[in-house]
Design a protein around this motif. Sequence first.
Motif, short mmCIF file in Angstrom:
data_model
loop_
_atom_site.label_atom_id
_atom_site.label_comp_id
_atom_site.label_asym_id
_atom_site.label_seq_id
_atom_site.Cartn_x
_atom_site.Cartn_y
_atom_site.Cartn_z
N TRP A 63 0.80 -1.30 0.01
CA TRP A 63 -0.08 0.20 0.09
C TRP A 63 0.92 1.16 0.08
CZ3 TRP A 63 -0.98 4.21 3.17
CH2 TRP A 63 -2.24 5.14 2.74
N LEU A 64 2.05 1.42 0.96
CA LEU A 64 2.81 2.54 0.99
C LEU A 64 3.38 2.78 -0.36
CD1 LEU A 64 4.44 1.69 4.53
CD2 LEU A 64 2.76 3.64 4.12
N SER A 65 3.94 1.69 -1.03
CA SER A 65 4.63 2.13 -2.39
C SER A 65 3.91 2.53 -3.37
CB SER A 65 5.66 0.50 -2.50
OG SER A 65 4.53 -0.35 -2.70
N LYS A 66 2.52 1.81 -3.33
CA LYS A 66 1.54 2.13 -4.45
C LYS A 66 1.04 3.49 -4.36
CE LYS A 66 -3.06 0.94 -5.94
NZ LYS A 66 -4.25 0.13 -5.90
N TRP A 67 1.03 4.10 -3.29
CA TRP A 67 0.46 5.53 -3.11
C TRP A 67 1.40 6.47 -2.74
CZ3 TRP A 67 -3.99 5.76 -5.29
CH2 TRP A 67 -4.83 4.42 -5.10
N GLN A 68 2.34 6.21 -2.39
CA GLN A 68 3.53 7.32 -2.16
C GLN A 68 3.85 8.03 -3.41
OE1 GLN A 68 5.08 8.44 0.95
NE2 GLN A 68 4.95 9.89 -0.72
N GLU A 69 3.89 7.27 -4.54
CA GLU A 69 4.15 8.07 -5.99
C GLU A 69 3.09 9.18 -6.12
OE1 GLU A 69 4.21 5.28 -8.97
OE2 GLU A 69 5.85 4.12 -8.10
N GLN A 70 1.85 8.89 -5.67
CA GLN A 70 0.89 9.98 -5.94
C GLN A 70 0.65 11.01 -5.05
OE1 GLN A 70 -3.06 8.72 -7.25
NE2 GLN A 70 -2.11 6.60 -7.93
N SER A 71 1.21 10.71 -3.54
CA SER A 71 1.08 11.56 -2.50
C SER A 71 1.67 12.68 -2.45
CB SER A 71 1.20 10.98 -1.19
OG SER A 71 1.32 11.70 -0.06
N PRO A 72 1.23 13.88 -2.23
CA PRO A 72 2.10 15.12 -2.17
C PRO A 72 2.82 15.19 -0.89
CG PRO A 72 -0.09 15.69 -1.84
CD PRO A 72 -0.08 14.35 -2.05
N VAL A 73 2.86 14.53 -0.05
CA VAL A 73 3.47 14.40 1.20
C VAL A 73 3.81 13.03 1.60
CG1 VAL A 73 1.99 16.52 2.10
CG2 VAL A 73 1.24 14.25 2.65
N PRO A 74 4.85 12.93 2.45
CA PRO A 74 5.38 11.70 3.00
C PRO A 74 4.05 10.98 3.42
CG PRO A 74 7.28 13.31 3.39
CD PRO A 74 5.90 14.10 2.74
N LEU A 75 4.12 9.80 3.28
CA LEU A 75 3.03 9.01 4.08
C LEU A 75 3.55 8.50 5.27
CD1 LEU A 75 1.77 6.55 1.18
CD2 LEU A 75 0.52 8.72 2.07
N ILE A 76 2.76 8.32 6.35
CA ILE A 76 2.83 8.02 7.54
C ILE A 76 3.02 6.40 7.36
CG2 ILE A 76 2.34 7.54 10.17
CD1 ILE A 76 3.00 10.44 9.20
N GLN A 77 4.27 5.86 7.76
CA GLN A 77 4.72 4.51 7.74
C GLN A 77 3.51 3.51 8.52
OE1 GLN A 77 7.27 3.45 5.36
NE2 GLN A 77 6.75 5.67 4.49
N THR A 78 3.30 4.01 9.41
CA THR A 78 2.90 3.19 10.67
C THR A 78 1.35 3.56 11.28
OG1 THR A 78 3.65 4.68 12.58
CG2 THR A 78 5.26 2.86 11.87
N TRP A 79 0.78 2.65 11.76
CA TRP A 79 -0.62 2.73 12.23
C TRP A 79 -0.60 4.02 13.24
CZ3 TRP A 79 -4.93 1.26 9.84
CH2 TRP A 79 -4.72 0.14 9.14
N GLU A 80 0.17 4.07 14.05
CA GLU A 80 0.45 5.05 15.07
C GLU A 80 1.22 6.21 14.64
OE1 GLU A 80 1.79 2.27 15.37
OE2 GLU A 80 0.74 0.98 17.01
#
Length: 396
Positions: A343-360
């Motif tokens: 999920w992280l690798s798929k959507w990070q390409e589109q996200s304008p901000v760094p995704l949070i890597q963890t549930w917390e």
Amino acid sequence: MAKRSGNQYMRKDAVFIYSEEQLGYSFSETHPFNQKRITLTLDLLTKMGAINENDILPPRMATDDELLLAHDSKFIQIVKQAGKGIISKEVGEIYGIGTEDTPIFPNMHEASAMLVGGTLTAVDEVMQGNTKYAVNLGGGLHHGFKGKASGFCVYNDSSVAIKYIQKKYGARVLYIDTDAHHGDGVQWSFYDDPTVCTLSIHETGRYLFPGTGKITERGNGPGYGTSFNFPIDAFTEDESFLHIYKTAIEEIAEHFKPDVILTQNGADAHYFDPLTHLYGTMNIFEQIPRIARDIADKYCNGRWIAVGGGGYDIWRVVPRAWAQIWLTMKGQDAPSGILPEEWLSKWQEQSPVPLIQTWEDPSPLYEPIPRKAEITEKNEQMLNQSLRIIRNETIV
């Protein structure tokens, strides 16, 4: 839905209402209300193996007669005309559409009616006993009024759904709204109705749209005492938010004794949200649905319908927050640790901000609030004052 035999259906614990048609409710690519957050949430649940196609039920489109339960016929006709591009800017603005908040877009009526129909689909699944719980993340448009759109909301799916529940099932409804913005459209729809109780915990309207939701808004006439508002101060953190929410929902449910609970789950009380000023973390979004489920199980034989709502950091906040609703309905423990790498690798390409890597959330998420004690005390005073109406104390 899997059949047991003949026309009998196997009862599910939870149903997830979704189809790509819900994504048609789209004002523009740059508008803060972005339904991509539903796609992100569903994909997160899929990638972690928490949902499959048998859990998903497509919505239907609400009929005009169903919309008329909570909206004026003239308003519905104007929305239809607007979606076809045949009304003037001046006429549209009278009805709250064509504004900066709620721009006109093609097929506006059909897209809006599909979101309402999704909530009605969830209602029928729960009230007919096909499932204990149902969630329609495309719903939660709580600012829509009888004859006017407002605050990104055209038709008010929760108001229509509650009227539908009353008409078809004759049930008492407890509506719980944890969006950072006051659930004004739903409150005013049932302000004089003693069979519907509305509870809204939100950032104070002193600085935030729509400016309503004061503790003095308690209902009118036969509905007096069935409207509850908990306007919390800007910069409120998790502990105070959850204390108010848990205390309020427990006391109000015990007082009102609902047959079914409908929760609006805006995810804009988070610190990252760009449109609000609260300092919530993912902890509140883990706890909110779990408390609601416990109350539904205690008072309503599990009848719980959840809808979406606000939430304008669609990348870092909403998917993690809304995933908790489904996980709670499925009886799964709150997850921890790293989000699915796929999920992280798929959507990070589109996200304008760094995704949070963890549930917390990262800790610390923000600098300490110097007024924390003052804010907490002020919120506590507000809580006690708002609940006096059911504590048989002097109302001030």
